[in-house]
Design an enzyme around this catalytic site. Sequence first.
Site: not given
Length: 612
Positions: A2, A27, A73, A99-100, A485, A489, A492, A508, A607
């Site tokens: 947020c 955010r 968010w 925010n939180g 990575e 990428k 997401e 395996h 983010k």
Amino acid sequence: MCGIVAYIGKKEAYPIIIKGLKRLEYRGYDSAGVALFNEDLRVYKKKGKVNDLVSFVKGKNLEGHVGIGHTRWATHGEPNDINAHPHTSDDGRLTIIHNGIIENYATLKEALIKEGHTFTSDTDTEVLIHLIGTLQDKDNLKLEEAVRIALSQVVGAYAIVILDKDDPTKLVAARKASPLVLGIGQNEFFLASDATPLVGYTSQVVYLNDEEIAVVSNDGTFEIKTFDNEIQTPYVQRLNMNIEKLEKGDYEHFMLKEIYEQPNTIADCMRGRVNAAAGWLKMGGIEVQEERIFNAKRFIMAACGTSWHAALIGEYLFEELARIPVEVEYASELRYRNPIINKDDVVIALSQSGETADTMAALELAKEKGALIYGIVNSVGSSISRITDSGSYIHAGPEIGVASTKAFTGQVTALTLMAIYMGYKRGTIPKSYYHQLLEGLEKIPAKVKEALECDNQIKKLATKFINTNHTLYLGRGYNFPVALEGALKLKEISYIHAEGYPAAEMKHGPIALIDENMPVVVIATNKSAYEKIASNIQEVKARKGIVIAIVTKGDTEISKIADYTIEIPDTEEPFTPLLSVIPLQLLSYHIALARGCNVDQPRNLAKSVTVE
Ligand code: M6R
């Protein structure tokens, strides 16, 4: 997560708040809202992005020299208009942005319901503002006093700003474990989750500390107190950020801009730290704690997501170049598993935002246990950078695309510098190799630029994989974390399922997935494991997998067996990740774009992950 923005002063608050919310949209972008005061209080909120809010308020009264705004968010309550912030107290007098997470909101809510409160939303935030309002009414308290008492009953993380329509001459803000920056202008104040909304308005900032309450007034005065009611002397800092870095410029997306910035951001990370001609490499962050760092028995690296992948590369670098044992931990696991951490350990936290809740908590735990805490952080003045004993900023500038790109290469650059610095001082890197590495390092920005030349090739290639459902990424040694990575990428931003694996592990299990529909991205540069990875490619081809190989320029062997090859420049082996990740970033970008995905704001993500 947020983003919150607030303004009080002589200017119109709405445009400042909306511009700020757009800068903070990384955010969270589930809903947005504003509350503005001018003779009366008006609250507008809407599900969706900040632009949806902007369309919604068209034609409405947006006047006011004081206001608060929020981009959400979702944690408690689905993303809809009702759960969007700001939230108000039951009498409509107080309005809050938050925010939180209020962890004990259910208990508080139950008690408030018994007292006769009714709630319109499913959020924890609405509970908090009801609590503050009740406390204020009961004893006719000043707003800041009611906030202080309410917060003593609250468990959780928060950055909040409250506007009282009966006293719109001030705003009251507080924080605990969620970031909050105060911008000081000419008889005006700004409050925001990070400093980006302040750019263009003021360069005087105060990063509020945990458990502080600020009261800012439209007469140009402000006061900061601790939750224990002690007045604080604010530490006013100069903000070093320019507007250009916060805008897309000629690029279609922030992600693409940030990918293309990497030759410069890597150079910025090395600036003042490396000079090959003079033969030196300096790391101020290590120098100030040299004794403890050089006597450390081991390094523990703690991080999340992409930063965790950078840490894995750090493990390879530190162990190979400096011969120091390293453990890499998911911060979220480290914090909850009663880890053995000693006073002679160094715990390195890697974080782009410097606000990731799990990383922060892991650091606090390590600090309690007496370890030295070192930060590799991008966001200057962030919470993590402030609790560390020492550290190195990566100087990548604001990263706005949710998918981390330039921060990753910045983190890897900082780790590379640290490994070389420590290796040389510890005598584990011979002098001639040290000089070769310094020279090699200085060539990296130009080589990254060269690696970016594959963009058009990748753009065409991406069209072939629009309908792919699964992808495998393989690499060995330094390129194994790069494979992880690359897979992150892709998933997401394009929502294609992707797995990264050490190439030899394929047999395996994952090999069972390979058929003629399975693209396999193999990072097959020409260093120590070259023959081995070539064999892995043969194994994929024998099962009809589609191989996209990242190879060193001039490679003739792998192009014979791979379906597609993408070339990157040659370099010293420890620097390979800085180049091999570039085509993977571009590949995910172009595939996501071709699939019509929102590249900069992928679904469900934010983010800055300030909730655990
Ligand atoms: O700000 P941090 O580096 O601490 O963030 C960690 C992760 O949340 C972050 O890297 C995330 O995985 C990115 N979306 C990856 O692109």
